[in-house]
Motif scaffolding. Structure first.
Motif, mmCIF file in Angstrom:
data_model
loop_
_atom_site.group_PDB
_atom_site.id
_atom_site.type_symbol
_atom_site.label_atom_id
_atom_site.label_comp_id
_atom_site.label_asym_id
_atom_site.label_seq_id
_atom_site.Cartn_x
_atom_site.Cartn_y
_atom_site.Cartn_z
ATOM 1 N N GLU A 118 0.832 -1.210 0.000
ATOM 2 C CA GLU A 118 0.000 0.000 0.000
ATOM 3 C C GLU A 118 0.867 1.260 0.000
ATOM 4 O O GLU A 118 0.597 2.216 -0.736
ATOM 5 N N ILE A 119 1.924 1.263 0.803
ATOM 6 C CA ILE A 119 2.797 2.436 0.887
ATOM 7 C C ILE A 119 3.599 2.601 -0.394
ATOM 8 O O ILE A 119 3.828 3.722 -0.866
ATOM 9 N N GLU A 120 4.029 1.501 -0.985
ATOM 10 C CA GLU A 120 4.741 1.599 -2.262
ATOM 11 C C GLU A 120 3.839 2.203 -3.337
ATOM 12 O O GLU A 120 4.279 3.030 -4.141
ATOM 13 N N GLY A 121 2.548 1.791 -3.341
ATOM 14 C CA GLY A 121 1.618 2.364 -4.313
ATOM 15 C C GLY A 121 1.413 3.849 -4.094
ATOM 16 O O GLY A 121 1.356 4.629 -5.057
ATOM 17 N N LEU A 122 1.271 4.256 -2.816
ATOM 18 C CA LEU A 122 1.105 5.682 -2.523
ATOM 19 C C LEU A 122 2.340 6.463 -2.955
ATOM 20 O O LEU A 122 2.231 7.534 -3.558
ATOM 21 N N SER A 123 3.528 5.944 -2.680
ATOM 22 C CA SER A 123 4.771 6.641 -3.043
ATOM 23 C C SER A 123 4.889 6.796 -4.557
ATOM 24 O O SER A 123 5.236 7.868 -5.060
ATOM 25 N N ARG A 124 4.582 5.719 -5.302
ATOM 26 C CA ARG A 124 4.647 5.822 -6.762
ATOM 27 C C ARG A 124 3.621 6.833 -7.291
ATOM 28 O O ARG A 124 3.893 7.584 -8.231
ATOM 29 N N GLY A 125 2.417 6.825 -6.657
ATOM 30 C CA GLY A 125 1.400 7.777 -7.090
ATOM 31 C C GLY A 125 1.847 9.216 -6.888
ATOM 32 O O GLY A 125 1.600 10.083 -7.738
ATOM 33 N N ILE A 126 2.503 9.492 -5.757
ATOM 34 C CA ILE A 126 2.994 10.847 -5.500
ATOM 35 C C ILE A 126 4.051 11.235 -6.532
ATOM 36 O O ILE A 126 4.036 12.342 -7.077
ATOM 37 N N ILE A 127 4.981 10.308 -6.817
ATOM 38 C CA ILE A 127 6.036 10.605 -7.785
ATOM 39 C C ILE A 127 5.436 10.926 -9.158
ATOM 40 O O ILE A 127 5.828 11.890 -9.826
ATOM 41 N N GLU A 128 4.442 10.124 -9.587
ATOM 42 C CA GLU A 128 3.843 10.339 -10.901
ATOM 43 C C GLU A 128 3.089 11.671 -10.972
ATOM 44 O O GLU A 128 3.180 12.409 -11.962
ATOM 45 N N GLY A 171 12.661 9.543 -6.497
ATOM 46 C CA GLY A 171 12.317 8.174 -6.149
ATOM 47 C C GLY A 171 11.913 8.084 -4.693
ATOM 48 O O GLY A 171 11.761 9.100 -4.013
ATOM 49 N N TYR A 172 11.727 6.867 -4.218
ATOM 50 C CA TYR A 172 11.368 6.686 -2.822
ATOM 51 C C TYR A 172 12.188 5.556 -2.222
ATOM 52 O O TYR A 172 12.721 4.701 -2.933
ATOM 53 N N LEU A 173 12.304 5.570 -0.904
ATOM 54 C CA LEU A 173 13.026 4.532 -0.186
ATOM 55 C C LEU A 173 12.322 4.282 1.134
ATOM 56 O O LEU A 173 12.013 5.217 1.869
ATOM 57 N N ILE A 174 12.037 3.017 1.427
ATOM 58 C CA ILE A 174 11.383 2.642 2.679
ATOM 59 C C ILE A 174 12.454 2.145 3.640
ATOM 60 O O ILE A 174 13.229 1.252 3.312
ATOM 61 N N PHE A 175 12.502 2.730 4.836
ATOM 62 C CA PHE A 175 13.470 2.330 5.849
ATOM 63 C C PHE A 175 13.184 0.885 6.236
ATOM 64 O O PHE A 175 12.105 0.557 6.672
ATOM 65 N N SER A 197 12.906 2.022 -4.630
ATOM 66 C CA SER A 197 11.840 2.006 -5.630
ATOM 67 C C SER A 197 12.456 1.950 -7.010
ATOM 68 O O SER A 197 13.659 2.117 -7.203
ATOM 69 N N GLU A 198 11.601 1.729 -8.034
ATOM 70 C CA GLU A 198 12.081 1.794 -9.404
ATOM 71 C C GLU A 198 12.620 3.165 -9.723
ATOM 72 O O GLU A 198 13.592 3.316 -10.453
ATOM 73 N N ALA A 199 11.985 4.174 -9.127
ATOM 74 C CA ALA A 199 12.457 5.535 -9.366
ATOM 75 C C ALA A 199 13.857 5.725 -8.830
ATOM 76 O O ALA A 199 14.683 6.399 -9.422
ATOM 77 N N SER A 200 14.153 5.143 -7.647
ATOM 78 C CA SER A 200 15.475 5.291 -7.063
ATOM 79 C C SER A 200 16.529 4.654 -7.942
ATOM 80 O O SER A 200 17.682 5.033 -7.932
ATOM 81 N N GLN A 201 16.122 3.625 -8.723
ATOM 82 C CA GLN A 201 17.080 2.959 -9.593
ATOM 83 C C GLN A 201 17.106 3.589 -10.985
ATOM 84 O O GLN A 201 17.712 3.048 -11.895
ATOM 85 N N GLY A 202 16.372 4.680 -11.160
ATOM 86 C CA GLY A 202 16.397 5.388 -12.422
ATOM 87 C C GLY A 202 15.554 4.750 -13.498
ATOM 88 O O GLY A 202 15.790 4.965 -14.685
ATOM 89 N N LEU A 203 14.533 3.941 -13.109
ATOM 90 C CA LEU A 203 13.710 3.252 -14.118
ATOM 91 C C LEU A 203 12.432 3.995 -14.436
ATOM 92 O O LEU A 203 11.705 3.594 -15.333
#
Length: 430
Positions: free
Chosen positions: A343-353, A405-409, A423-429
Protein backbone atom coordinates in the motif's frame (compact mmCIF):
# COMPACT_ATOMS: atom_id res chain seq x y z
CA UNK A 1 2.69 22.39 30.87
CA UNK A 2 3.70 23.56 27.39
CA UNK A 3 7.12 24.80 28.53
CA UNK A 4 7.85 21.47 30.23
CA UNK A 5 6.83 19.53 27.09
CA UNK A 6 9.16 21.70 25.02
CA UNK A 7 12.10 20.88 27.32
CA UNK A 8 11.29 17.14 27.53
CA UNK A 9 11.18 17.05 23.73
CA UNK A 10 14.88 18.07 23.86
CA UNK A 11 15.72 14.70 25.50
CA UNK A 12 13.33 12.70 23.30
CA UNK A 13 14.93 14.06 20.12
CA UNK A 14 18.35 13.19 21.51
CA UNK A 15 17.35 9.57 22.30
CA UNK A 16 16.05 9.02 18.77
CA UNK A 17 19.64 9.42 17.54
CA UNK A 18 21.59 7.75 20.37
CA UNK A 19 19.64 4.46 20.48
CA UNK A 20 21.28 3.23 17.30
CA UNK A 21 23.76 0.50 16.42
CA UNK A 22 25.68 2.85 14.09
CA UNK A 23 26.12 5.38 16.91
CA UNK A 24 27.53 2.67 19.22
CA UNK A 25 29.99 1.52 16.53
CA UNK A 26 31.18 5.07 15.86
CA UNK A 27 31.62 5.90 19.55
CA UNK A 28 33.46 2.67 20.38
CA UNK A 29 35.77 2.32 17.38
CA UNK A 30 35.28 4.28 14.15
CA UNK A 31 35.06 7.80 15.62
CA UNK A 32 34.55 9.49 12.25
CA UNK A 33 34.15 13.26 12.90
CA UNK A 34 32.16 13.72 9.68
CA UNK A 35 29.72 11.02 10.81
CA UNK A 36 29.35 12.68 14.20
CA UNK A 37 28.72 16.04 12.48
CA UNK A 38 25.94 14.57 10.32
CA UNK A 39 24.19 12.53 13.03
CA UNK A 40 25.00 13.65 16.60
CA UNK A 41 26.54 17.11 16.32
CA UNK A 42 25.97 19.79 13.70
CA UNK A 43 22.81 18.00 12.49
CA UNK A 44 21.25 18.28 15.95
CA UNK A 45 22.10 22.01 16.05
CA UNK A 46 20.50 22.64 12.66
CA UNK A 47 17.46 20.36 13.13
CA UNK A 48 16.68 20.62 16.86
CA UNK A 49 18.42 23.85 17.89
CA UNK A 50 20.93 22.15 20.25
CA UNK A 51 23.68 24.62 21.22
CA UNK A 52 26.44 22.24 22.42
CA UNK A 53 27.02 18.50 21.99
CA UNK A 54 29.76 16.25 23.31
CA UNK A 55 30.37 12.52 22.82
CA UNK A 56 32.17 10.75 25.68
CA UNK A 57 33.70 7.27 25.52
CA UNK A 58 33.11 4.57 28.14
CA UNK A 59 35.72 6.23 30.39
CA UNK A 60 34.11 9.69 30.05
CA UNK A 61 36.86 11.01 27.78
CA UNK A 62 35.68 13.53 25.20
CA UNK A 63 35.97 12.19 21.61
CA UNK A 64 33.82 14.78 19.80
CA UNK A 65 32.57 18.32 20.43
CA UNK A 66 30.20 20.73 18.68
CA UNK A 67 29.83 24.34 19.82
CA UNK A 68 27.14 26.59 18.36
CA UNK A 69 26.82 24.69 15.08
CA UNK A 70 30.58 24.22 14.45
CA UNK A 71 32.80 21.20 15.09
CA UNK A 72 35.27 21.93 17.88
CA UNK A 73 38.32 20.29 19.43
CA UNK A 74 37.11 17.47 21.75
CA UNK A 75 39.18 19.14 24.49
CA UNK A 76 36.59 21.95 24.52
CA UNK A 77 34.54 19.66 26.75
CA UNK A 78 36.81 20.36 29.69
CA UNK A 79 35.68 24.00 29.85
CA UNK A 80 32.14 22.67 30.42
CA UNK A 81 32.98 19.54 32.42
CA UNK A 82 32.56 20.94 35.93
CA UNK A 83 28.89 21.67 35.16
CA UNK A 84 28.13 18.70 32.91
CA UNK A 85 29.94 15.84 34.71
CA UNK A 86 27.44 15.58 37.62
CA UNK A 87 24.67 14.77 35.13
CA UNK A 88 26.86 12.14 33.42
CA UNK A 89 27.73 10.58 36.78
CA UNK A 90 24.08 10.49 37.86
CA UNK A 91 22.99 8.67 34.69
CA UNK A 92 25.71 6.05 35.13
CA UNK A 93 24.78 5.58 38.80
CA UNK A 94 21.09 5.12 37.98
CA UNK A 95 21.94 2.55 35.31
CA UNK A 96 24.19 0.62 37.73
CA UNK A 97 21.42 0.56 40.35
CA UNK A 98 18.79 -0.77 37.92
CA UNK A 99 17.60 -4.33 38.56
CA UNK A 100 18.00 -5.25 34.89
CA UNK A 101 19.31 -3.62 31.72
CA UNK A 102 15.80 -3.16 30.31
CA UNK A 103 14.81 -1.27 33.48
CA UNK A 104 17.78 1.10 33.37
CA UNK A 105 17.04 4.70 32.32
CA UNK A 106 18.73 5.70 29.06
CA UNK A 107 18.74 9.48 29.63
CA UNK A 108 18.42 12.17 32.28
CA UNK A 109 17.88 15.92 32.12
CA UNK A 110 19.16 18.61 34.52
CA UNK A 111 18.89 22.39 34.66
CA UNK A 112 22.22 24.16 35.23
CA UNK A 113 24.01 27.47 35.03
CA UNK A 114 26.60 27.27 32.24
CA UNK A 115 28.75 30.29 31.44
CA UNK A 116 26.41 32.22 33.75
CA UNK A 117 23.43 31.35 31.50
CA UNK A 118 20.48 29.05 32.31
CA UNK A 119 20.64 25.82 30.34
CA UNK A 120 19.20 22.30 30.18
CA UNK A 121 21.76 19.49 30.01
CA UNK A 122 20.51 16.18 28.66
CA UNK A 123 22.74 13.11 28.89
CA UNK A 124 21.87 9.94 26.96
CA UNK A 125 23.59 6.56 26.94
CA UNK A 126 24.58 5.49 23.41
CA UNK A 127 23.06 1.99 23.21
CA UNK A 128 22.17 -0.62 20.60
CA UNK A 129 18.70 -0.48 19.07
CA UNK A 130 18.77 -4.17 18.04
CA UNK A 131 20.49 -5.54 21.13
CA UNK A 132 23.21 -7.18 19.01
CA UNK A 133 26.07 -5.08 20.42
CA UNK A 134 26.88 -6.10 23.98
CA UNK A 135 27.96 -3.33 26.36
CA UNK A 136 28.64 -3.41 30.13
CA UNK A 137 25.77 -1.70 31.95
CA UNK A 138 26.63 1.89 32.96
CA UNK A 139 29.86 1.80 30.90
CA UNK A 140 28.33 2.81 27.57
CA UNK A 141 29.52 5.88 25.63
CA UNK A 142 27.48 8.99 26.45
CA UNK A 143 26.00 11.83 24.40
CA UNK A 144 25.69 15.25 26.09
CA UNK A 145 23.33 17.85 24.60
CA UNK A 146 23.15 21.41 25.96
CA UNK A 147 20.42 23.94 25.13
CA UNK A 148 20.53 27.44 26.57
CA UNK A 149 17.23 28.69 27.99
CA UNK A 150 17.57 32.37 27.12
CA UNK A 151 17.76 34.29 23.85
CA UNK A 152 16.53 32.17 20.94
CA UNK A 153 14.80 29.62 23.19
CA UNK A 154 12.54 32.29 24.72
CA UNK A 155 11.75 33.69 21.26
CA UNK A 156 10.75 30.19 20.13
CA UNK A 157 8.49 29.76 23.19
CA UNK A 158 6.73 33.03 22.36
CA UNK A 159 6.22 31.95 18.74
CA UNK A 160 5.36 28.25 19.12
CA UNK A 161 3.09 28.43 22.17
CA UNK A 162 1.58 31.91 21.71
CA UNK A 163 2.62 33.09 25.17
CA UNK A 164 3.46 36.69 26.00
CA UNK A 165 6.74 38.18 27.23
CA UNK A 166 8.62 34.97 28.08
CA UNK A 167 11.75 35.76 30.10
CA UNK A 168 14.22 34.16 32.52
CA UNK A 169 14.36 35.26 36.16
CA UNK A 170 16.98 34.40 38.79
CA UNK A 171 14.37 34.75 41.57
CA UNK A 172 10.74 33.77 42.05
CA UNK A 173 9.60 37.37 42.26
CA UNK A 174 7.12 38.06 39.46
CA UNK A 175 4.09 40.22 38.81
CA UNK A 176 0.39 39.80 39.52
CA UNK A 177 -0.50 38.61 36.02
CA UNK A 178 2.60 36.47 35.47
CA UNK A 179 3.21 32.75 35.87
CA UNK A 180 6.49 30.91 36.36
CA UNK A 181 8.00 27.47 35.74
CA UNK A 182 10.88 26.55 38.13
CA UNK A 183 14.12 25.18 36.69
CA UNK A 184 15.39 22.94 39.51
CA UNK A 185 18.44 20.74 40.00
CA UNK A 186 19.81 18.76 42.92
CA UNK A 187 21.25 21.96 44.32
CA UNK A 188 17.88 23.74 44.30
CA UNK A 189 16.25 26.18 41.89
CA UNK A 190 18.50 27.40 39.08
CA UNK A 191 15.96 30.03 38.07
CA UNK A 192 12.49 30.49 36.62
CA UNK A 193 10.87 30.81 33.20
CA UNK A 194 8.35 33.63 33.58
CA UNK A 195 5.61 34.73 31.16
CA UNK A 196 2.54 36.98 31.15
CA UNK A 197 -0.82 35.29 31.65
CA UNK A 198 -3.30 36.28 28.96
CA UNK A 199 -6.33 38.03 30.54
CA UNK A 200 -8.16 39.94 27.79
CA UNK A 201 -11.42 40.05 29.78
CA UNK A 202 -9.76 41.54 32.87
CA UNK A 203 -7.96 44.16 30.78
CA UNK A 204 -11.20 45.28 29.12
CA UNK A 205 -13.01 45.43 32.47
CA UNK A 206 -10.23 47.50 34.05
CA UNK A 207 -10.31 49.95 31.14
CA UNK A 208 -14.11 50.27 31.07
CA UNK A 209 -14.92 50.52 34.81
CA UNK A 210 -14.37 54.30 35.13
CA UNK A 211 -16.51 55.00 32.07
CA UNK A 212 -19.31 52.72 33.31
CA UNK A 213 -19.37 54.57 36.63
CA UNK A 214 -19.86 57.88 34.82
CA UNK A 215 -22.59 56.37 32.66
CA UNK A 216 -24.43 55.14 35.79
CA UNK A 217 -25.04 58.78 36.70
CA UNK A 218 -27.88 58.82 34.21
CA UNK A 219 -26.52 58.81 30.68
CA UNK A 220 -28.32 55.57 29.76
CA UNK A 221 -27.86 56.08 26.05
CA UNK A 222 -24.11 56.31 26.45
CA UNK A 223 -24.15 53.22 28.66
CA UNK A 224 -26.05 51.33 25.96
CA UNK A 225 -23.53 52.42 23.37
CA UNK A 226 -20.65 51.29 25.55
CA UNK A 227 -22.24 47.90 26.13
CA UNK A 228 -22.65 47.49 22.39
CA UNK A 229 -19.00 48.41 21.91
CA UNK A 230 -17.93 45.82 24.52
CA UNK A 231 -20.00 43.19 22.77
CA UNK A 232 -18.42 44.00 19.41
CA UNK A 233 -14.93 44.10 20.94
CA UNK A 234 -15.48 40.68 22.51
CA UNK A 235 -16.59 39.28 19.16
CA UNK A 236 -13.51 40.73 17.48
CA UNK A 237 -11.31 39.21 20.20
CA UNK A 238 -12.94 35.82 19.68
CA UNK A 239 -12.46 36.08 15.92
CA UNK A 240 -8.83 37.10 16.42
CA UNK A 241 -8.27 34.16 18.76
CA UNK A 242 -9.67 31.77 16.17
CA UNK A 243 -7.38 33.27 13.53
CA UNK A 244 -4.37 32.96 15.83
CA UNK A 245 -5.29 29.35 16.57
CA UNK A 246 -5.55 28.60 12.85
CA UNK A 247 -2.22 30.27 12.11
CA UNK A 248 -0.55 28.28 14.89
CA UNK A 249 -1.56 24.97 13.28
CA UNK A 250 -1.53 25.66 9.54
CA UNK A 251 0.88 26.73 6.82
CA UNK A 252 -0.23 30.12 5.52
CA UNK A 253 0.80 29.54 1.90
CA UNK A 254 -0.92 26.18 1.29
CA UNK A 255 -3.46 25.89 4.11
CA UNK A 256 -1.95 22.50 4.99
CA UNK A 257 -1.02 21.44 8.52
CA UNK A 258 2.31 22.87 9.69
CA UNK A 259 5.25 21.16 11.42
CA UNK A 260 3.75 21.71 14.90
CA UNK A 261 0.43 20.05 13.94
CA UNK A 262 2.27 17.20 12.18
CA UNK A 263 4.38 16.45 15.27
CA UNK A 264 1.31 16.58 17.53
CA UNK A 265 -0.60 14.14 15.30
CA UNK A 266 2.43 11.84 15.04
CA UNK A 267 2.80 11.71 18.83
CA UNK A 268 -0.89 10.77 19.12
CA UNK A 269 -0.53 7.98 16.54
CA UNK A 270 2.52 6.58 18.37
CA UNK A 271 0.63 6.51 21.68
CA UNK A 272 -2.29 4.77 19.98
CA UNK A 273 0.06 2.24 18.35
CA UNK A 274 1.29 1.02 21.74
CA UNK A 275 -2.24 -0.17 22.52
CA UNK A 276 -3.74 -1.12 19.15
CA UNK A 277 -0.61 -2.17 17.15
CA UNK A 278 -2.38 -0.71 14.12
CA UNK A 279 0.26 0.22 11.58
CA UNK A 280 0.83 3.72 10.23
CA UNK A 281 3.51 5.36 8.10
CA UNK A 282 5.45 8.63 7.81
CA UNK A 283 6.45 9.87 4.34
CA UNK A 284 8.99 12.72 4.12
CA UNK A 285 8.91 14.56 0.75
CA UNK A 286 11.47 16.94 -0.70
CA UNK A 287 10.88 18.54 -4.12
CA UNK A 288 13.60 18.06 -6.74
CA UNK A 289 14.72 20.87 -9.10
CA UNK A 290 12.49 23.35 -7.25
CA UNK A 291 15.32 25.86 -6.77
CA UNK A 292 15.50 26.24 -10.55
CA UNK A 293 11.86 27.40 -10.57
CA UNK A 294 12.61 30.21 -8.11
CA UNK A 295 15.80 31.16 -9.93
CA UNK A 296 14.24 31.35 -13.40
CA UNK A 297 10.61 32.39 -12.79
CA UNK A 298 10.84 34.12 -9.41
CA UNK A 299 9.51 33.41 -5.93
CA UNK A 300 5.91 34.21 -6.84
CA UNK A 301 5.95 31.38 -9.38
CA UNK A 302 7.65 29.16 -6.83
CA UNK A 303 4.89 29.87 -4.32
CA UNK A 304 2.28 28.92 -6.92
CA UNK A 305 4.03 25.59 -7.54
CA UNK A 306 4.10 24.91 -3.78
CA UNK A 307 0.32 25.60 -3.57
CA UNK A 308 -0.38 23.26 -6.49
CA UNK A 309 1.80 20.54 -4.96
CA UNK A 310 -0.28 20.75 -1.76
CA UNK A 311 -3.54 20.34 -3.73
CA UNK A 312 -2.18 17.34 -5.64
CA UNK A 313 -1.06 15.62 -2.44
CA UNK A 314 -4.46 16.15 -0.80
CA UNK A 315 -6.12 14.51 -3.81
CA UNK A 316 -4.00 11.36 -3.35
CA UNK A 317 -4.45 10.62 0.35
CA UNK A 318 -7.28 9.14 2.39
CA UNK A 319 -9.71 11.26 4.40
CA UNK A 320 -8.11 10.52 7.78
CA UNK A 321 -4.50 10.98 6.54
CA UNK A 322 -2.58 14.20 7.22
CA UNK A 323 -0.65 16.21 4.65
CA UNK A 324 1.69 18.83 6.12
CA UNK A 325 4.11 21.40 4.78
CA UNK A 326 7.19 21.38 7.00
CA UNK A 327 8.76 24.45 5.40
CA UNK A 328 10.33 25.53 2.10
CA UNK A 329 9.85 22.70 -0.41
CA UNK A 330 9.51 19.99 2.28
CA UNK A 331 6.23 18.13 2.85
CA UNK A 332 5.13 15.16 4.94
CA UNK A 333 2.29 12.65 4.75
CA UNK A 334 1.02 10.73 7.78
CA UNK A 335 -0.86 7.64 6.55
CA UNK A 336 -3.09 6.69 9.48
CA UNK A 337 -3.87 3.05 8.75
CA UNK A 338 -1.43 0.86 6.82
CA UNK A 339 -2.41 -2.67 5.81
CA UNK A 340 0.88 -3.71 4.22
CA UNK A 341 4.06 -2.46 2.57
CA UNK A 342 2.50 -2.73 -0.93
CA UNK A 343 0.00 0.00 0.00
CA UNK A 344 2.80 2.44 0.89
CA UNK A 345 4.74 1.60 -2.26
CA UNK A 346 1.62 2.36 -4.31
CA UNK A 347 1.10 5.68 -2.52
CA UNK A 348 4.77 6.64 -3.04
CA UNK A 349 4.65 5.82 -6.76
CA UNK A 350 1.40 7.78 -7.09
CA UNK A 351 2.99 10.85 -5.50
CA UNK A 352 6.04 10.61 -7.79
CA UNK A 353 3.84 10.34 -10.90
CA UNK A 354 1.53 13.22 -9.97
CA UNK A 355 4.45 15.55 -9.14
CA UNK A 356 6.15 14.66 -12.43
CA UNK A 357 3.07 15.90 -14.31
CA UNK A 358 3.89 19.46 -15.52
CA UNK A 359 2.59 22.41 -13.52
CA UNK A 360 0.97 25.38 -15.30
CA UNK A 361 2.47 28.60 -13.96
CA UNK A 362 2.24 31.97 -15.72
CA UNK A 363 1.32 30.28 -19.02
CA UNK A 364 4.40 28.05 -18.81
CA UNK A 365 4.90 24.37 -18.07
CA UNK A 366 7.12 23.72 -15.06
CA UNK A 367 8.72 20.31 -14.49
CA UNK A 368 9.90 19.16 -11.04
CA UNK A 369 10.33 15.84 -9.26
CA UNK A 370 10.10 14.57 -5.69
CA UNK A 371 12.22 12.39 -3.41
CA UNK A 372 10.43 10.42 -0.67
CA UNK A 373 11.75 8.79 2.52
CA UNK A 374 9.36 6.41 4.28
CA UNK A 375 9.22 4.86 7.76
CA UNK A 376 6.47 2.38 8.69
CA UNK A 377 5.43 1.67 12.28
CA UNK A 378 4.92 -2.05 12.84
CA UNK A 379 5.32 -4.63 15.59
CA UNK A 380 8.62 -5.74 14.00
CA UNK A 381 10.27 -2.32 14.39
CA UNK A 382 11.60 -1.08 17.79
CA UNK A 383 9.27 1.80 18.65
CA UNK A 384 11.78 3.62 20.83
CA UNK A 385 13.35 4.97 17.66
CA UNK A 386 11.86 8.10 16.21
CA UNK A 387 9.94 7.39 12.99
CA UNK A 388 10.71 10.91 11.75
CA UNK A 389 14.43 10.19 12.12
CA UNK A 390 14.00 6.98 10.04
CA UNK A 391 12.07 8.78 7.31
CA UNK A 392 14.64 11.60 7.26
CA UNK A 393 17.53 9.13 6.89
CA UNK A 394 15.69 7.33 4.06
CA UNK A 395 15.05 10.67 2.30
CA UNK A 396 18.72 11.59 2.63
CA UNK A 397 19.70 8.33 0.92
CA UNK A 398 17.25 8.95 -1.96
CA UNK A 399 18.61 12.48 -2.50
CA UNK A 400 22.15 11.08 -2.65
CA UNK A 401 21.15 8.22 -5.00
CA UNK A 402 19.81 10.18 -7.95
CA UNK A 403 16.62 11.74 -6.52
CA UNK A 404 13.08 11.42 -8.00
CA UNK A 405 12.32 8.17 -6.15
CA UNK A 406 11.37 6.69 -2.82
CA UNK A 407 13.03 4.53 -0.19
CA UNK A 408 11.38 2.64 2.68
CA UNK A 409 13.47 2.33 5.85
CA UNK A 410 13.99 -1.43 6.31
CA UNK A 411 13.35 -3.47 9.42
CA UNK A 412 17.02 -3.42 10.47
CA UNK A 413 17.85 0.03 9.12
CA UNK A 414 19.45 1.04 5.85
CA UNK A 415 22.04 -1.40 4.54
CA UNK A 416 22.91 -1.68 0.84
CA UNK A 417 23.97 -5.33 1.19
CA UNK A 418 21.02 -6.65 3.24
CA UNK A 419 17.73 -4.89 3.81
CA UNK A 420 17.59 -1.73 1.72
CA UNK A 421 14.44 -1.30 -0.41
CA UNK A 422 14.73 1.03 -3.43
CA UNK A 423 11.84 2.01 -5.63
CA UNK A 424 12.08 1.79 -9.40
CA UNK A 425 12.46 5.53 -9.37
CA UNK A 426 15.47 5.29 -7.06
CA UNK A 427 17.08 2.96 -9.59
CA UNK A 428 16.40 5.39 -12.42
CA UNK A 429 13.71 3.25 -14.12
CA UNK A 430 10.86 5.76 -13.93
Amino acid sequence: MRQSRSLSGHTKNQQSSTTWDDAVTQALSSRDPDWFDANLGIWMHDYYGIDRTFVLDDADRSIYAMLDGQRADPAAYFTQASVVEPAVAELRQRRRQAAAAEDAPTAIRQYVLLENRPAVVSVAAIVSDTGTIAQPLAKEPAHVAVKFLDGGFLTKLNRDFLIDDARFSWTNGFGRHEAAFPLTSDGGAVGYLVWSVQQPGTKILDQMTPILRLAAAGILLLAGGLLLWIHQTTRRLAASQEQIEYMAHHDMLTGLANRFSFQTQLDERMREFKHTKRGFAVLYLDLDEFKAVNDTLGHQAGDEVIRQVGLRLLALVQEDDMVARLGGDEFAVLRNHVRDRIEIEGLSRGIIETIRTPFKVEHQEVFIGVSIGVAIASTELPMQLDLVRRADVALYRVKNSGRNGYLIFGEWGLDLDRNETYSEASQGLL
